[in-house]
Design an enzyme around this catalytic site. Structure first.
Site: not given
Ligand SMILES: CC(=O)CC(=O)SCCNC(=O)CCNC(=O)[C@H](O)C(C)(C)COP(=O)(O)OP(=O)(O)OC[C@H]1O[C@@H](n2cnc3c(N)ncnc32)[C@H](O)[C@@H]1OP(=O)(O)O
Ligand SMILES: NC(=O)C1=CN([C@@H]2O[C@H](COP(=O)(O)OP(=O)(O)OC[C@H]3O[C@@H](n4cnc5c(N)ncnc54)[C@H](OP(=O)(O)O)[C@@H]3O)[C@@H](O)[C@H]2O)C=CC1
Length: 283
Positions: A140, A190
């Site tokens: 993850h 999460n």
């Molecule tokens: C849902 C799940 O299953 C699990 C999850 O992932 S939950 C989400 C977990 N992530 C978080 O909680 C992110 C929280 N946010 C942050 O940590 C920060 O806001 C952030 C790192 C995204 C951006 O940081 P910031 O200081 O506000 O912005 P910024 O100065 O523009 O960016 C810092 C660095 O991150 C990079 N960055 C920002 N957004 C980016 C993106 N989408 N992709 C790649 N790099 C990115 C920037 O290029 C910058 O890099 P350098 O330091 O090398 O120049």
């Molecule tokens: N978003 C987040 O912050 C995080 C997400 N995850 C997990 O990662 C996974 C992807 O999330 P995320 O990248 O955000 O989602 P997105 O919606 O950005 O991407 C999902 C991708 O999977 C493709 N897809 C959907 N169905 C199929 C299929 N049947 N076969 C092949 N490809 C398929 C989608 O295509 P299409 O464009 O057609 O929908 C899309 O390109 C999820 O399991 C999510 O829970 C984990 C950590 C953080």
């Protein structure tokens, strides 16, 4: 076991980030999605990311080219036959993921490890649809993948120690820190993060404060880098909803019920940053 070739399934925001860090760590990578357009969108976003690194002087232009050369577009699942490790990052839906794992189990060589980047779904259940449950594991990554240091590694009930060790090594190889957890809904990340985001949405739903105020309070008061509503938009509101549903169903506890406002937004197609509208509007 020596991992040389990695196939990433799903070229969305997570899949493309995972493919990028793997290619940067010298692995040969297939980036796979259903249609060429989706794969190209993922490759374009990686290419932009790498160009930014070059502009900032953190990467040589030749290195950028070398990373891009290690990335191979795929729309044929048969490419799994060449993979030592497959990392699945498709939509957070058990039916879609189990169908995908059944196919991968047929296609991938016997030694290959099948990993899922699922945010919350049980690894044991995904593993059970394959004939190699001991070679299935949760890997993850956090969003944005190139920036966030953590990879939460989830052991399914039958995951072998050998497979865990290989995944730990690959995680370090891609410059991340592995942290091991057992297979429970939402794992650790999460189970803790998403109820906080859901509570922020309830606070908005109940009219306690405006979105900007809720986010500002958590940023300035708790030193969170992003407020919870901005973070929800960043993660994707569909993904947030699916995670809450997995927690509610998995624990059988209504304390995890998704906020009706979250459901409404997802039904409206307001998925956050990726669709241009969520709690905020994006151009
Ligand atoms: C849902 C799940 O299953 C699990 C999850 O992932 S939950 C989400 C977990 N992530 C978080 O909680 C992110 C929280 N946010 C942050 O940590 C920060 O806001 C952030 C790192 C995204 C951006 O940081 P910031 O200081 O506000 O912005 P910024 O100065 O523009 O960016 C810092 C660095 O991150 C990079 N960055 C920002 N957004 C980016 C993106 N989408 N992709 C790649 N790099 C990115 C920037 O290029 C910058 O890099 P350098 O330091 O090398 O120049
Ligand atoms: N978003 C987040 O912050 C995080 C997400 N995850 C997990 O990662 C996974 C992807 O999330 P995320 O990248 O955000 O989602 P997105 O919606 O950005 O991407 C999902 C991708 O999977 C493709 N897809 C959907 N169905 C199929 C299929 N049947 N076969 C092949 N490809 C398929 C989608 O295509 P299409 O464009 O057609 O929908 C899309 O390109 C999820 O399991 C999510 O829970 C984990 C950590 C953080």
């Amino acid at each position: 076991m020596n991992v040389k070739t990695i196939m990433v399934i799903g070229a969305g925001q997570m899949g493309s980030g995972i493919a990028q860090v793997c290619a940067m760590a010298n692995y040969k990578v297939f980036l796979h999605d259903l249609k060429e357009d989706f794969v190209q969108r993922g490759l374009d976003s990686i290419s932009r990311q790498l160009s930014r690194q070059v502009e900032k002087g953190r990467m040589a232009a030749e290195e950028r080219e070398a990373v891009l050369e290690r990335l191979h577009p795929s729309t044929s699942i048969q490419n799994a036959a060449d993979a030592d490790l497959v990392i699945e990052a498709v939509v957070e839906n058990m039916d879609v993921k189990t169908q995908m794992f059944k196919m991968l189990d047929e296609m991938a060589p016997e030694h290959a490890i099948l990993a899922s980047n699922t945010s919350s779904l049980p690894i044991t259940e995904i593993a059970a649809v394959t004939k190699r449950p001991e070679r299935v594991i949760g890997m993850h990554f956090m969003n944005p993948v190139p920036v966030m240091k953590l990879v939460e590694i989830i052991r399914g009930l039958q995951t072998s120690d050998e497979v865990y060790n290989v995944i730990e090594t690959v995680t370090k190889q891609v410059g991340k820190v592995p942290v091991e957890v057992n297979d429970f809904p939402g794992f650790i990340s999460n189970r803790i993060l998403m109820p906080m985001i859901n509570e922020a949405i309830f606070a908005l739903y109940e009219g306690v404060a405006e979105p900007e105020a809720i986010d500002e309070i958590m940023k300035l008061g708790m030193n969170h880098p992003m407020g919870p509503l901005t973070l929800a938009d960043f993660i994707g509101l569909d993904t947030c909803l699916y995670i809450m549903e997995t927690l509610q169903e998995g624990f059988g506890d209504d304390k995890y019920r998704p906020c009706p406002l979250l459901r409404k937004y997802v039904k409206a197609g307001w998925l956050g940053k990726k669709s241009g509208k969520g709690f905020y509007t994006y151009s």
